[in-house]
Design a protein around this motif. Structure first.
Motif, PDB file in Angstrom:
ATOM      1  N   SER A  80       0.826  -1.206   0.000  1.00  0.00           N
ATOM      2  CA  SER A  80       0.000   0.000   0.000  1.00  0.00           C
ATOM      3  C   SER A  80       0.861   1.257   0.000  1.00  0.00           C
ATOM      4  O   SER A  80       0.545   2.236  -0.683  1.00  0.00           O
ATOM      5  N   SER A  81       1.964   1.236   0.735  1.00  0.00           N
ATOM      6  CA  SER A  81       2.858   2.404   0.779  1.00  0.00           C
ATOM      7  C   SER A  81       3.438   2.695  -0.597  1.00  0.00           C
ATOM      8  O   SER A  81       3.490   3.851  -1.041  1.00  0.00           O
ATOM      9  N   SER A  82       3.872   1.658  -1.298  1.00  0.00           N
ATOM     10  CA  SER A  82       4.435   1.841  -2.631  1.00  0.00           C
ATOM     11  C   SER A  82       3.372   2.309  -3.619  1.00  0.00           C
ATOM     12  O   SER A  82       3.630   3.164  -4.469  1.00  0.00           O
ATOM     13  N   MET A  83       2.181   1.771  -3.495  1.00  0.00           N
ATOM     14  CA  MET A  83       1.089   2.168  -4.376  1.00  0.00           C
ATOM     15  C   MET A  83       0.739   3.639  -4.165  1.00  0.00           C
ATOM     16  O   MET A  83       0.484   4.381  -5.119  1.00  0.00           O
ATOM     17  N   LEU A  84       0.751   4.070  -2.910  1.00  0.00           N
ATOM     18  CA  LEU A  84       0.413   5.454  -2.570  1.00  0.00           C
ATOM     19  C   LEU A  84       1.451   6.433  -3.108  1.00  0.00           C
ATOM     20  O   LEU A  84       1.106   7.509  -3.597  1.00  0.00           O
ATOM     21  N   THR A  85       2.723   6.070  -3.011  1.00  0.00           N
ATOM     22  CA  THR A  85       3.789   7.022  -3.323  1.00  0.00           C
ATOM     23  C   THR A  85       4.331   6.905  -4.743  1.00  0.00           C
ATOM     24  O   THR A  85       4.780   7.886  -5.325  1.00  0.00           O
ATOM     25  N   ARG A  86       4.283   5.689  -5.333  1.00  0.00           N
ATOM     26  CA  ARG A  86       4.926   5.476  -6.629  1.00  0.00           C
ATOM     27  C   ARG A  86       3.968   5.009  -7.716  1.00  0.00           C
ATOM     28  O   ARG A  86       4.358   4.922  -8.882  1.00  0.00           O
ATOM     29  N   GLY A  87       2.729   4.658  -7.330  1.00  0.00           N
ATOM     30  CA  GLY A  87       1.778   4.189  -8.331  1.00  0.00           C
ATOM     31  C   GLY A  87       1.980   2.755  -8.750  1.00  0.00           C
ATOM     32  O   GLY A  87       1.397   2.287  -9.724  1.00  0.00           O
TER      33      GLY A  87
END
Length: 342
Positions: A80-87
């Motif tokens: 979720s963190s990667s999805m939030l910040t990097r798409g």
């Protein structure tokens, strides 16, 4: 060739209908196309249901829609963190959002991520269970209180004077919540809270009891192969009180343990927002892929009984549950996927 007037009219009508059907055919083609050249990376989470779903969706998108798909390792917080910040990853096919609620809600508000559907349409399951055959013999055992009053039916093999409750594996958050409920119900004098040592040991204890048709009271969660394989009945613990549950699972909470049901955690298909813009056909696909607890538990039984990995479990689902997944896609897509399955 000479056409009579009626033939000319018919030919014109056919030509008109053919021309007028072109937009519809184009729409069908668009619906069956990926719509983006970007790689759609799908998170394969560390638990069996999410891992199998990742491979199911990857196969359909790659073989049916012609997408460039990559399966990547994932877990709730880092994914979720990667999805939030990097798409990326682009999609998490079974994201339990209760553990990331604040950050996830904020990202939805900002428009960086979207929820395309409920991955588990009837919500996740967590609670205390007994075998269905025990409840059939003792139909009054529908609530936790009713079972707690009968420790003699669930005698601890090592201490028959007390009942045994099989707890959550050590180190998991559910170990805290189960221990808190054990305390809140005042079970110490008549019951033992038994730690299975590991998830595998808990599964083995449950399987042994069901195979022998013995009584057992145990904590469990779903969707899982265990609940798909064995006819267990969830006990009524009452209403879920989120504040009490949060305290029960917080080692630093000074309030006394309270009675509360385990809240059902949302499990959604989470995605980077660019999916809806660059690949609307893919977003539309994921809006239809929800499965029930029972359906997911059933697909996991195959993996459990055949010691199959996530990819093989997914392939078995696609081969045996065509009545389910073909409803998610246009007929053209279904045909392409079916062709690859032999």
């Amino acid at each position: 060739m000479i056409l009579k007037s009626g033939g000319i009219a018919a030919a014109i009508a056919v030509a008109f209908l053919s021309a007028s059907s072109l937009p519809a055919l184009a729409q069908d083609a668009d619906a069956a196309a990926c719509g983006t050249d970007r790689t759609i990376d799908i998170a394969e989470m560390s638990w069996p249901s999410a891992a199998a779903l990742a491979h199911i969706h990857a196969t359909i998108l790659e073989q049916g829609y012609g997408c460039d798909v990559e399966i990547v390792a994932g877990d709730t917080v880092p994914t979720s963190s990667s999805m939030l910040t990097r798409g990326n990853p682009a999609v998490a096919p079974e994201l339990w959002t209760s553990a990331i609620e604040e950050a996830w809600d904020a990202a939805i508000e900002e428009g960086t991520v979207v929820e395309l559907s409920d991955a588990i349409t009837d919500g996740t399951v967590e609670g205390w269970f007994i075998p269905a055959y025990v409840q059939e013999e003792y139909p009054e055992l529908t609530t936790a209180e009713a079972v707690i009053a009968r420790p003699d039916l669930f005698a601890d093999p090592e201490d028959p004077s007390k009942g045994r409750l099989y707890s959550c594996p050590p180190g998991w958050a559910c170990e805290l919540s189960t221990s808190a409920l054990f305390e809140a119900f005042g079970m110490e004098e008549t019951w033992n809270l038994f730690s299975p040592g590991s998830g595998g040991a808990l599964d083995a204890s449950i399987a042994r009891a069901f195979t022998r048709e013995e009584p057992i009271l145990f904590y469990y969660w779903g969707p899982t192969a265990i609940l798909g394989k064995f006819p267990a009945v969830q006990l009524d613990i009452g209403e879920a009180d989120v504040a009490v549950y949060q305290c029960n699972t917080d080692p630093d909470c000074d309030e006394p343990a309270g009675v509360t049901a385990y809240p059902s955690s949302p499990a959604v298909v989470g995605a980077a927002a660019w999916i809806t813009e660059d690949a609307p056909a893919v977003a539309d696909y994921f809006s239809k892929v929800g499965l029930t607890n029972a359906e997911i538990s059933e697909l996991l039984v195959y993996g459990d009984e055949n010691q199959a990995d996530a990819e093989a479990t997914a392939e078995n689902f696609l081969k045996t549950k065509q009545d389910v997944w073909t409803n998610w896609v246009p007929a053209e897509v279904a045909e392409k996927v079916l062709a690859t399955l032999g």
